[in-house]
Structures are given as structure tokens and as C-alpha cells.
Design a protein around this motif. Sequence first.
Motif, PDB file in Angstrom:
ATOM      1  N   ASN A   1       0.840  -1.192   0.000  1.00  0.00           N
ATOM      2  CA  ASN A   1       0.000   0.000   0.000  1.00  0.00           C
ATOM      3  C   ASN A   1       0.877   1.245   0.000  1.00  0.00           C
ATOM      4  O   ASN A   1       2.063   1.189   0.344  1.00  0.00           O
ATOM      5  CB  ASN A   1      -0.910  -0.011   1.230  1.00  0.00           C
ATOM      6  N   LEU A   2       0.277   2.382  -0.339  1.00  0.00           N
ATOM      7  CA  LEU A   2       1.042   3.628  -0.473  1.00  0.00           C
ATOM      8  C   LEU A   2       0.752   4.565   0.691  1.00  0.00           C
ATOM      9  O   LEU A   2      -0.410   4.870   0.989  1.00  0.00           O
ATOM     10  CB  LEU A   2       0.682   4.332  -1.781  1.00  0.00           C
ATOM     11  N   MET A   3       1.811   5.038   1.337  1.00  0.00           N
ATOM     12  CA  MET A   3       1.716   6.039   2.398  1.00  0.00           C
ATOM     13  C   MET A   3       2.503   7.258   1.944  1.00  0.00           C
ATOM     14  O   MET A   3       3.714   7.189   1.746  1.00  0.00           O
ATOM     15  CB  MET A   3       2.265   5.475   3.709  1.00  0.00           C
ATOM     16  N   SER A   4       1.815   8.377   1.745  1.00  0.00           N
ATOM     17  CA  SER A   4       2.451   9.593   1.258  1.00  0.00           C
ATOM     18  C   SER A   4       2.226  10.704   2.275  1.00  0.00           C
ATOM     19  O   SER A   4       1.099  10.895   2.742  1.00  0.00           O
ATOM     20  CB  SER A   4       1.864   9.979  -0.104  1.00  0.00           C
ATOM     21  N   SER A   5       3.265  11.448   2.614  1.00  0.00           N
ATOM     22  CA  SER A   5       3.166  12.421   3.702  1.00  0.00           C
ATOM     23  C   SER A   5       3.000  13.840   3.178  1.00  0.00           C
ATOM     24  O   SER A   5       2.551  14.046   2.051  1.00  0.00           O
ATOM     25  CB  SER A   5       4.411  12.329   4.587  1.00  0.00           C
ATOM     26  N   THR A   6       3.349  14.816   3.995  1.00  0.00           N
ATOM     27  CA  THR A   6       3.267  16.220   3.583  1.00  0.00           C
ATOM     28  C   THR A   6       4.566  16.690   2.938  1.00  0.00           C
ATOM     29  O   THR A   6       4.824  17.882   2.859  1.00  0.00           O
ATOM     30  CB  THR A   6       2.941  17.115   4.791  1.00  0.00           C
ATOM     31  N   LEU A   7       5.369  15.744   2.485  1.00  0.00           N
ATOM     32  CA  LEU A   7       6.652  16.068   1.872  1.00  0.00           C
ATOM     33  C   LEU A   7       6.908  15.128   0.704  1.00  0.00           C
ATOM     34  O   LEU A   7       6.731  13.915   0.820  1.00  0.00           O
ATOM     35  CB  LEU A   7       7.781  15.907   2.903  1.00  0.00           C
ATOM     36  N   LEU A   8       7.301  15.690  -0.427  1.00  0.00           N
ATOM     37  CA  LEU A   8       7.768  14.903  -1.559  1.00  0.00           C
ATOM     38  C   LEU A   8       9.173  15.378  -1.905  1.00  0.00           C
ATOM     39  O   LEU A   8       9.418  16.588  -2.016  1.00  0.00           O
ATOM     40  CB  LEU A   8       6.843  15.067  -2.766  1.00  0.00           C
ATOM     41  N   THR A   9      10.077  14.427  -2.069  1.00  0.00           N
ATOM     42  CA  THR A   9      11.472  14.802  -2.349  1.00  0.00           C
ATOM     43  C   THR A   9      11.697  14.966  -3.849  1.00  0.00           C
ATOM     44  O   THR A   9      12.649  14.430  -4.433  1.00  0.00           O
ATOM     45  CB  THR A   9      12.438  13.753  -1.766  1.00  0.00           C
ATOM     46  N   GLU A  10      10.794  15.700  -4.475  1.00  0.00           N
ATOM     47  CA  GLU A  10      10.906  16.112  -5.868  1.00  0.00           C
ATOM     48  C   GLU A  10       9.973  17.300  -6.064  1.00  0.00           C
ATOM     49  O   GLU A  10       9.078  17.546  -5.248  1.00  0.00           O
ATOM     50  CB  GLU A  10      10.533  14.968  -6.817  1.00  0.00           C
ATOM     51  N   ASP A  11      10.172  18.021  -7.142  1.00  0.00           N
ATOM     52  CA  ASP A  11       9.336  19.192  -7.410  1.00  0.00           C
ATOM     53  C   ASP A  11       9.271  19.413  -8.912  1.00  0.00           C
ATOM     54  O   ASP A  11      10.294  19.430  -9.591  1.00  0.00           O
ATOM     55  CB  ASP A  11       9.905  20.436  -6.714  1.00  0.00           C
TER      56      ASP A  11
ATOM     57  N   GLY B   1       7.054  21.952 -10.020  1.00  0.00           N
ATOM     58  CA  GLY B   1       6.496  23.286 -10.178  1.00  0.00           C
ATOM     59  C   GLY B   1       4.995  23.369  -9.980  1.00  0.00           C
ATOM     60  O   GLY B   1       4.456  24.466  -9.879  1.00  0.00           O
ATOM     61  N   VAL B   2       4.311  22.210  -9.912  1.00  0.00           N
ATOM     62  CA  VAL B   2       2.864  22.238  -9.696  1.00  0.00           C
ATOM     63  C   VAL B   2       2.589  22.241  -8.201  1.00  0.00           C
ATOM     64  O   VAL B   2       3.444  21.856  -7.396  1.00  0.00           O
ATOM     65  CB  VAL B   2       2.176  21.032 -10.373  1.00  0.00           C
ATOM     66  N   PRO B   3       1.392  22.667  -7.769  1.00  0.00           N
ATOM     67  CA  PRO B   3       1.063  22.641  -6.343  1.00  0.00           C
ATOM     68  C   PRO B   3       1.222  21.242  -5.747  1.00  0.00           C
ATOM     69  O   PRO B   3       1.065  20.228  -6.448  1.00  0.00           O
ATOM     70  CB  PRO B   3      -0.402  23.093  -6.317  1.00  0.00           C
ATOM     71  N   PHE B   4       1.508  21.213  -4.448  1.00  0.00           N
ATOM     72  CA  PHE B   4       1.810  19.946  -3.776  1.00  0.00           C
ATOM     73  C   PHE B   4       0.701  18.925  -3.953  1.00  0.00           C
ATOM     74  O   PHE B   4       0.962  17.759  -4.243  1.00  0.00           O
ATOM     75  CB  PHE B   4       2.046  20.197  -2.281  1.00  0.00           C
ATOM     76  N   ASP B   5      -0.548  19.332  -3.764  1.00  0.00           N
ATOM     77  CA  ASP B   5      -1.634  18.357  -3.831  1.00  0.00           C
ATOM     78  C   ASP B   5      -1.750  17.748  -5.228  1.00  0.00           C
ATOM     79  O   ASP B   5      -2.072  16.560  -5.376  1.00  0.00           O
ATOM     80  CB  ASP B   5      -2.966  18.966  -3.390  1.00  0.00           C
TER      81      ASP B   5
ATOM     82  N   ALA C   1      18.090  16.922  -2.176  1.00  0.00           N
ATOM     83  CA  ALA C   1      17.088  16.873  -3.241  1.00  0.00           C
ATOM     84  C   ALA C   1      16.146  18.066  -3.123  1.00  0.00           C
ATOM     85  O   ALA C   1      15.770  18.472  -2.019  1.00  0.00           O
ATOM     86  CB  ALA C   1      16.287  15.572  -3.155  1.00  0.00           C
ATOM     87  N   LEU C   2      15.770  18.626  -4.265  1.00  0.00           N
ATOM     88  CA  LEU C   2      14.778  19.688  -4.285  1.00  0.00           C
ATOM     89  C   LEU C   2      13.437  19.080  -3.890  1.00  0.00           C
ATOM     90  O   LEU C   2      12.965  18.134  -4.536  1.00  0.00           O
ATOM     91  CB  LEU C   2      14.681  20.315  -5.673  1.00  0.00           C
ATOM     92  N   SER C   3      12.826  19.587  -2.827  1.00  0.00           N
ATOM     93  CA  SER C   3      11.638  18.966  -2.253  1.00  0.00           C
ATOM     94  C   SER C   3      10.503  19.966  -2.135  1.00  0.00           C
ATOM     95  O   SER C   3      10.725  21.170  -1.997  1.00  0.00           O
ATOM     96  CB  SER C   3      11.966  18.387  -0.864  1.00  0.00           C
TER      97      SER C   3
END
Length: 346
Positions: A201-211, A213-217, A278-280
Amino acid sequence: MKRIGFLSFGHWGPVQGSLTRSARDALLQGIDLAVAAEELGINGAFFRVHHFARQQASPFPLLAAIAARTSRIEMGTGVIDMRYENPLYLAEEAAATDLISQGRLQLGISRGSPEPALHGARYFGYAPAEGEDDAAMARRHTAVFRHAIAGHGVAEADPSFMGGGRGLLPIQPTSPGLPRRIWWGAGTRKTAVWAAEQGMNLMSSTLLTEDTGVPFDQLQAEQISMFREAWAAAGHGFEPRVSVSRSIIPVVDAVDERYFGLRAQVDNRDQVGMLDGALSRFGKSYVGPPDALAEELAQDAAVQAADTVLVTVPNQLGVEYNVKLLGNIAKYVAPAIGWEAPAAQA
């Protein structure tokens, strides 16, 4: 139907304003909060695992205690750092806890996050093999762990002990169903696809270690979409679950205003910065009047795409405040994203 859980980072320390001043406080308050959350109809009690810090480090005594005090709520981790783990001992601990809970354990695992210790796993006796990095070591430990919890043999039998019998012995105990309740904490779209291919299963937090340019959501919703596509292509034979984490603080009274009023007045946007080289992209916090938060979360693309939302709680403000916080979220905010209390579902 959406599920709502809380995610406690389990901070403790004798600092001004903290009601969680010791490790004992953090553990006992975690149990009490889970019991109260179940009474509110909250679906899950999850805890961050972090070594060499004043946070929860050994989650299974806590999760087993919660299992013994509750009957419905899920309990889990977000996430266990697999670099530090003996995979077979972890399999025994997880299976025993799942049996106590009667199948309510939802175990989040991953490569881990930035930590206070320099190469901390080495002090636990684990270092990458030749040609490995930390991420590869974590995945190797994960493969052994998942093989073990599935009931496969892992240790050669001693014929002198087994009356001449030979073969591989599985760990004991095992808990049927647990292999389908393992989650991988993915910080990128690529890692989410890998988790899907592996059947986690996938658990995704309030941080992504990539970007990009689009909004986080939107970036997180793309991660979820890629995960689901990879899962369908892999043909695992059961439906996966997906969770996202959000900081949600409805400001409804003077106490909320005192703690979080200033944050509610700040322009709360995603943040972009460097983390571990990493750009996050960091997701924003949702702080303000409940009706405004309900409207914002209803438009959050990743919240809508996930089946489970984990709400981070300020655990050092104590059980009473966090019960009130969760109650306000359940009453004013969660229905806007498709959640219903278990009694209403029935």
C-alpha cells in the motif's frame, strides 16, 4: 468511504509549554489518545518512528497496548525505518502485535527520513553491503521481512532437534492477512510505482522529495495515479490502500486562537527547499475557521484521491487538547471530504 486517522510524531521533552515532558508521558498519552479517538469514531492511530530523538523509537509495545485497550481502531506506523531493522525480529514483533489487535495493524515502513545521527543504522549493526546504498539496504531488509511474514521458511531446521527432519522453518507466530497491510512511505512518484509493483500500500506524507512546479496536492495526486496504474498492471488480486497526511487545525475557540491564531493569519502556501540534497516540495498546513478548511480540503486533489487521511497532531499539547482537535475535525471538516463516523456508516 474515506478513513480518518491521527498521526503523532510522539515528541517529548521538558520544554516550556509541553504537557508531554518524558518518554513515559508520550507513551501513556499515545494510548489514551487512541482510546479517545476510537470513541470519537476516528479510524486510525498512527505513530512516527524516529531513532536517536525524543520521539517514539520502538513502536510495538505502544501499538500492542493500544490493541489491548481498543476494539475497532486501526493502529500503525508512519514509518519504520527499515535501515535499522532486523527483518526476522521485526516479523515476529509485527505478527504478535497483529494477533493481539485481531488484524488491525497497518504497518508503514520505508527507507526512513533525515535523522539526527550520522549513519545511525550502523550503531544498530547494519551497514550497506558492497555496491549498496542506504535505500538498497532498506529494500533488502524489506524483502526478507515480507518473505517472513508471509509464512515462508527462513531458517534451516536442525535434524538433531527435529528428529531427523529437514527443511526451512518459518518465524513464529505468523498472522494471516498481515502481508496485505504493509504500506511503503514513498517520497517520489518513482518510489510509489516501485511500491505498487511490490504489492505494498502507499503512504504519502506532507513532503515529496521532488518538485515539478505544480502545487503539492496536484503532484501528490499524480503520484497516487501512477501508483494505481502500476498496481493494476501488476495484477496483485486485491485493492490497495492509499494514505496522505495533512496538518489540519480548525480554530473554533479561544484556546485554538491562542495556540494557532497567528498561523491562521499567515499566507499558508507550499514550500520548496533542499532536503537530503534533493529539491523537495512541502505541503501547506490547513489552519483557520472550520468552514474554510472544509472547503479547501474538498478541493485538495490528493485528499480526494486517497482513501485515508492521516491528521498530524500537536501531541505535546496533551491528550485533552488533541481529543478536542480530533472532535472538531470529525464534526466540522471531515464530512466535507467524504468521511462518516462508523455509527453513521452502519
